[in-house]
Every structure is written in structure tokens, then in C-alpha cells.
Design a protein around this motif. Structure first.
Motif, short mmCIF file in Angstrom:
data_model
loop_
_atom_site.label_atom_id
_atom_site.label_comp_id
_atom_site.label_asym_id
_atom_site.label_seq_id
_atom_site.Cartn_x
_atom_site.Cartn_y
_atom_site.Cartn_z
N LYS A 134 3.00 67.94 32.90
CA LYS A 134 2.92 68.97 31.78
C LYS A 134 1.69 69.79 31.82
O LYS A 134 1.50 70.94 32.17
N GLU A 135 0.83 68.73 32.03
CA GLU A 135 -0.72 69.51 32.06
C GLU A 135 -1.02 70.35 33.22
O GLU A 135 -1.65 71.43 33.40
N ARG A 138 0.80 73.65 33.35
CA ARG A 138 0.33 74.64 32.47
C ARG A 138 -1.24 75.32 33.21
O ARG A 138 -1.08 76.35 33.10
N TYR A 378 -7.31 70.32 26.41
CA TYR A 378 -6.62 71.41 25.81
C TYR A 378 -7.00 72.68 26.28
O TYR A 378 -6.36 73.85 25.73
N ALA A 381 -3.65 74.34 27.58
CA ALA A 381 -2.66 74.98 26.53
C ALA A 381 -3.28 76.30 25.90
O ALA A 381 -2.53 77.37 25.81
N LYS A 382 -4.53 76.16 25.45
CA LYS A 382 -5.20 77.20 24.92
C LYS A 382 -5.13 78.55 25.71
O LYS A 382 -5.02 79.84 25.13
N VAL A 385 -1.72 80.17 26.19
CA VAL A 385 -1.02 80.97 25.17
C VAL A 385 -1.98 82.28 24.87
O VAL A 385 -1.36 83.39 24.68
N TYR A 439 -1.56 74.20 20.13
CA TYR A 439 -2.08 73.92 21.30
C TYR A 439 -1.68 72.43 21.89
O TYR A 439 -1.65 72.11 23.11
N ASP A 441 1.59 71.42 21.67
CA ASP A 441 2.98 71.70 22.19
C ASP A 441 3.11 73.11 22.21
O ASP A 441 4.01 73.40 21.31
N PRO A 442 2.48 74.18 22.81
CA PRO A 442 2.65 75.49 22.87
C PRO A 442 4.02 75.83 23.25
O PRO A 442 4.54 76.77 22.71
N GLU A 443 4.73 75.20 23.90
CA GLU A 443 6.11 75.66 24.52
C GLU A 443 7.01 75.56 23.23
O GLU A 443 8.10 76.30 23.55
N ASN A 450 7.79 78.01 28.52
CA ASN A 450 8.68 76.94 29.35
C ASN A 450 9.20 77.51 30.76
O ASN A 450 9.49 76.71 31.66
#
Length: 513
Positions: A134-135, A138, A378, A381-382, A385, A439, A441-443, A450
Motif C-alpha cells: 500500500k505504501e 501510494r 505518512y 498519503a499526505k 491527497v 492520512y 487511510d485516505p482511500e 484506489n
């Protein structure tokens, strides 16, 4: 008889000195002492009250206070530590593991090598791999979005001392590793390369390079009593990082021409573990190795902007290499939190992440083998977004999360308790935690993320498009502090995000020229 009296007198005098000199030192500090290395939590001087005395609390606090503040405490501790080290090759520093030949290792690096450290981050190998995938995914999306604007992201897989030099590890560690099956020796540094390859994330694997070619270098890649790569290793790693930048960014950047090894006793040694031992004599017996170097450039050489996010391995790069002569700017986001080498910002919380990425040519994430478990801290994720959505869209989601916090009594009570302990308004704590939840779980909150290639874009990215007239106005706004401040005030008055106000003003100016 007279000799006996003299002896007793001398012994009594020594006893008085041993009793009273520490007291004199405690109250006067007349003798200079070397401060102990490490981080210490100060014990406050206890206050005598009837309740504290009756409960025994005062006595316990007094004992701790005296043990930490008696005169000549530092030399006494160093003397005892020296005794323990000389006779038993032991230390009371729990984070340091003594190896063979005076080599010192960090416990977290050995735990990683033994396949233990991963258990702090996941309940099973499959869960760990899922987190890494997942990381990486992203990061790949952020990388691809930045590439649309000729910005380049890549991962620097830094090495670990225990993986590079396992031959100096204690025999007990070697026996434990030998007793395990291969599939038990789980390590993020072994898992990540295949994952990054599979999803398409750019990376430089210095960890594997050092393991493979350490005998070819002709110098030690790690100091005997330090935790980070040596200055020479950092120098060669930086040269490779710059050459990789040239390759993926199609830019000519100043290169490093590294000389032969020199021994410089005037430079601070790489001996952070040794310093933490707090002993009297030097432990290391291998001299510190350095190298002179020069920068090679020509008329085609450019000075790109570089943002580095990562752990403390970067210090050996920034301390010894004139980065100002290679890069136009090179802010260092330490674990994506504190910012160094940036005159304007001291924390990533103060920055507009989109504006920072827009003004960078290269973004790197560098983590060593024991820290890569939380790669990007993080950031991925940040960044994802904020690159895809405007601040107003993000704020709406955050306010929805805050509403959920208020509607769940247990959650709200926990946040109130947290606010009280921090001495902050509960509303402020709620907002901060809401962003953290987003952040994490932004999805979940932006389902489009996704998808393999999200198409939504933050309007401020128009700054990166040279022939976009709105982008040109936005760039001018960012380049004029007075103008930017006036827009900021207008945004406050109209209760909108700064970037929303900037886009509105830019569009208005374009339509009313």
C-alpha cells in the motif's frame, strides 16, 4: 605505635575527602566535569509535605534526586562504566550491543537482522507485506503525478551496519540466526525491493550495493563505534544519488571527484555509540578515514532543488558535502516532521506541501534498514491527497471526521482527555487528529485514490505549467510576500482556504485584463 597513628590519620583524611568533596562539588561545582552523553529525564527536587512523607513518596523521590545530583556523579559513573567495559565487555546502555573487536551495534539493527523487528509493525508477514504494498503504491502514484510536471521522486534504501558487517556480530547473535529457517528471517530491507519493482517506484538500493561490494571499496563503510555510515561511505553514496538524479531527471548536475583516503584527527569522529558508553578512554582502535573531493561542473550544469525526507543518515551527507554549491535549495524533512536547511520553515506542519513539491526538482525518501518499516512517515498519503484535491475538498472531509468524533461519546471523551493533558483546546486536538485519521487511510475518504491512476488534480498544480496564464499569475503571487499576505488576509475574511482565494484572484485578474 606512631606509624599506626599516622596511617589512621591518613586513612581518616582520605575518608573525609571522599565524604565532603562530593558535597562541595554539588553545591559549588568547583571542579569541571565532562557531561554524560545521552538523553536524561531530569528529576525535580522533591518538596516535603506531610502527605508525601507519610506515603513514602518523598523518600523515594529524594533517593532518585540524590542519585542523579550528587557531586562528581559524572566521573564516578564513567569510572564504573570503564570497569564494566574493560573486564566484562558489557554496557548498561540497552540500545547498544558490543560485538567482536570493539565493534558496537545498535540493537534495533540486530533485531532486524534476526527477523524480530518487523513484529513491532504487524501481526503477521502477510499483514506486513500488505502495508508495504500500500505504501509503495501510494509512492508510485505520487511519483507519476510529479513526473507530469517534470518533478522526480525516488527512494534511497540506506544500509544497516549489522547487514553490511555481520562478521563482527557477537557469536550468540550468529547462533540465533543460524538456528532459524530462512522464511523466519523477515526484514523490510529484503521485502521492499521486489515490491518497489513490482509497482514501479524508482529507488537506489545502497544497502545491497554495500553488502555486495564492501571489499572493493578499500575503506570501512561503517565506523567501528558509530551507528551511521562512515563519512567516506556517505560521500560515495551521495555521488551515486546525484548520478541517479541525472539519469531520471535528464539534468547535468555537479558531480563529486573523490580523492584517496586521508586520516584527519581534527574532524569529529563517527563515534556516537562509543560516546553513549560514557567511559574514560577511547574504545575504537581503527583510525577515522576521510577523503578530499572536488565538484566537477561545466556550462551545462544546473542547480536543482532537492527535498529529502528521511532519517539521520542524511547528517553525514549535509555535514561534509557543500550542498549549497550543488543544489539551489535542499531542505531536509527529518522523518517528515522537523525541517532543517530551510530559512522559512521549521516544521512540515507549517508548509503547503503542494507548493513545496511544485518548487522542487527532486524528492527523495531515505531510510536505513531498521527505519524503513515506516517509510515516508505518512508523506506518501499526505502528498497524494493534496496533489489530487484542493484544500476546500480536503477540509470538507476533515470536518466530516470531526463531526463523527463529536457524535461518538467515547471518542470525544478520549480527545477531551488528550486536550487536557496537552493544555490545548479540544477543537484544536480534534482537527489535528482528524487530519491524522484522513492520512492514515485516505482511500477510504477519497475512493478515486484506489484507482491505478487518479485523474483529479489540485488547482495549484497549474503553477507547474509554463504556458498556463493562471499558473503564471499564481507563480507571481508566491514570489511576492506582500501580495501573498494580502491574499491571505482576504481569505481569512471570506473564510476560505488560501489556495482557493489565490485561484479566484488569478482567474479574476485573467478575465479583467
Amino acid at each position: 605505635m606512631q606509624k599506626g597513628k599516622v596511617l589512621y590519620g591518613v586513612l581518616f583524611g582520605i575518608l573525609m575527602v571522599l565524604l565532603f568533596v562530593p558535597i562541595v562539588q554539588e553545591y559549588t561545582g568547583v571542579f569541571p566535569v565532562k557531561t554524560l552523553a545521552g538523553v536524561f529525564v531530569k528529576t525535580e527536587k522533591p518538596q516535603l509535605t506531610l502527605d508525601s512523607y507519610a506515603s513514602g513518596k518523598f523518600q523515594g523521590q529524594t533517593e532518585r534526586y540524590v542519585s542523579e545530583n550528587f557531586g562528581l556523579r559524572e566521573p564516578v559513573i564513567r569510572l564504573y562504566n570503564q570497569y564494566v567495559w574493560d573486564f566484562y565487555r558489557k554496557t548498561y546502555v540497552k540500545t547498544i550491543i558490543p560485538g567482536k573487536g570493539k565493534w558496537l551495534y545498535g540493537k534495533e539493527f540486530i533485531d532486524d537482522l534476526e527477523g524480530i523487528r518487523w513484529k513491532e509493525y504487524a501481526n503477521s508477514p502477510s499483514e506486513l507485506r500488505s502495508k508495504f504494498v500500500k505504501e509503495a503504491d501510494r509512492l508510485r502514484k505520487v511519483q507519476e503525478i510529479l513526473e507530469e510536471y517534470d518533478k522526480h521522486l525516488f527512494v534511497i534504501m540506506e544500509p544497516g551496519k549489522a547487514r553490511t558487517y555481520p562478521e563482527y556480530l557477537p557469536d550468540a547473535v550468529g547462533r540465533r540466526i543460524a538456528a532459524k529457517e530462512t522464511d523466519e528471517l523477515i526484514s523490510a530491507a529484503d521485502m521492499y525491493p521486489a515490491i518497489l519493482d513490482s509497482v514501479g517506484v524508482n529507488y537506489v538500493n545502497i544497502d545491497r550495493w554495500f553488502q555486495r561490494d564492501k571489499e572493493k571499496f578499500g575503506f570501512s563503510l561503517y565506523p567501528q563505534t558509530g551507528t551511521h555510515w562512515s563519512n567516506l561511505a556517505a560521500l560515495h553514496a551521495t555521488d551515486s544519488i546525484i548520478r541517479y538524479m541525472e539519469q531520471i531527471g535528464n539534468r547535468d548536475i555537479a558531480n563529486l571527484k573523490i580523492s584517496s583516503i586521508v586520516y584527519d584527527t581534527t574532524m569529529n569522529p563517527d563515534a556516537d555509540f562509543e560516546n553513549l558508553l560514557n567511559v574514560n578512554r577511547v574504545v575504537r582502535d581503527v583510525p577515522n578515514q576521510y577523503a578530499n573531493f572536488e565538484l566537477l561542473s561545466d556550462t551545462n550544469t544546473v542547480k536543482p532543488a532537492w527535498i529529502h525526507i528521511g532519517d539521520s543518515y542524511y547528517w553525514n551527507i549535509s555535514y561534509h558535502i557543500p550542498l549549497d554549491e550543488i543544489f539551489s535549495r535542499h531542505p531536509y524533512w527529518y522523518y517528515n516532521s522537523t525541517i532543517y536547511y530551510d530559512a522559512k520553515y521549521h516544521s512540515t506542519a507549517e508548509t503547503d506541501i503542494v507548493a513545496e513539491l511544485v518548487n522542487a526538482d527532486f524528492v527523495t525518501l531515505g531510510y536505513c534498514t531498521s527505519q524503513i518499516y515506516t517509510m515516508s512517515s505518512y508523506f506518501a498519503a499526505k502528498a497524494l491527497v493534496n496533489l489530487c484535491y484542493d484544500k476546500k475538498d480536503i477540509k470538507k472531509v476533515v470536518m466530516d471526521i470531526v463531526e463523527s468524533m463529536n457524535n461518538i461519546p467515547e471518542w470525544k471523551a478520549a480527545l477531551q482527555q488528550k486536550a487536557d493533558s496537552q493544555g490545548k483546546p479540544v477543537e484544536e486536538v480534534m482537527m489535528a487528529d482528524a487530519y491524522y485519521v484522513l492520512y492514515l487511510d485516505p482511500e477510504k475518504y477519497f475512493p478515486e485514490l484506489n484507482e491505478s491512476h487518479p485523474i483529479s488534480r489540485n488547482g495549484m498544480l497549474r503553477m507547474c505549467v509554463s504556458d498556463d496564464p493562471v499558473g503564471r499569475i499564481l507563480r507571481n503571487m508566491y514570489g511576492n510576500d506582500e501580495w501573498l499576505e494580502s491574499i491571505h488576509q482576504k481569505a481569512k475574511q471570506q473564510k476560505v482556504e488560501l489556495e482557493t482565494m489565490m485561484l479566484r484572484d488569478a482567474e479574476w485578474m485573467l478575465n479583467n485584463q
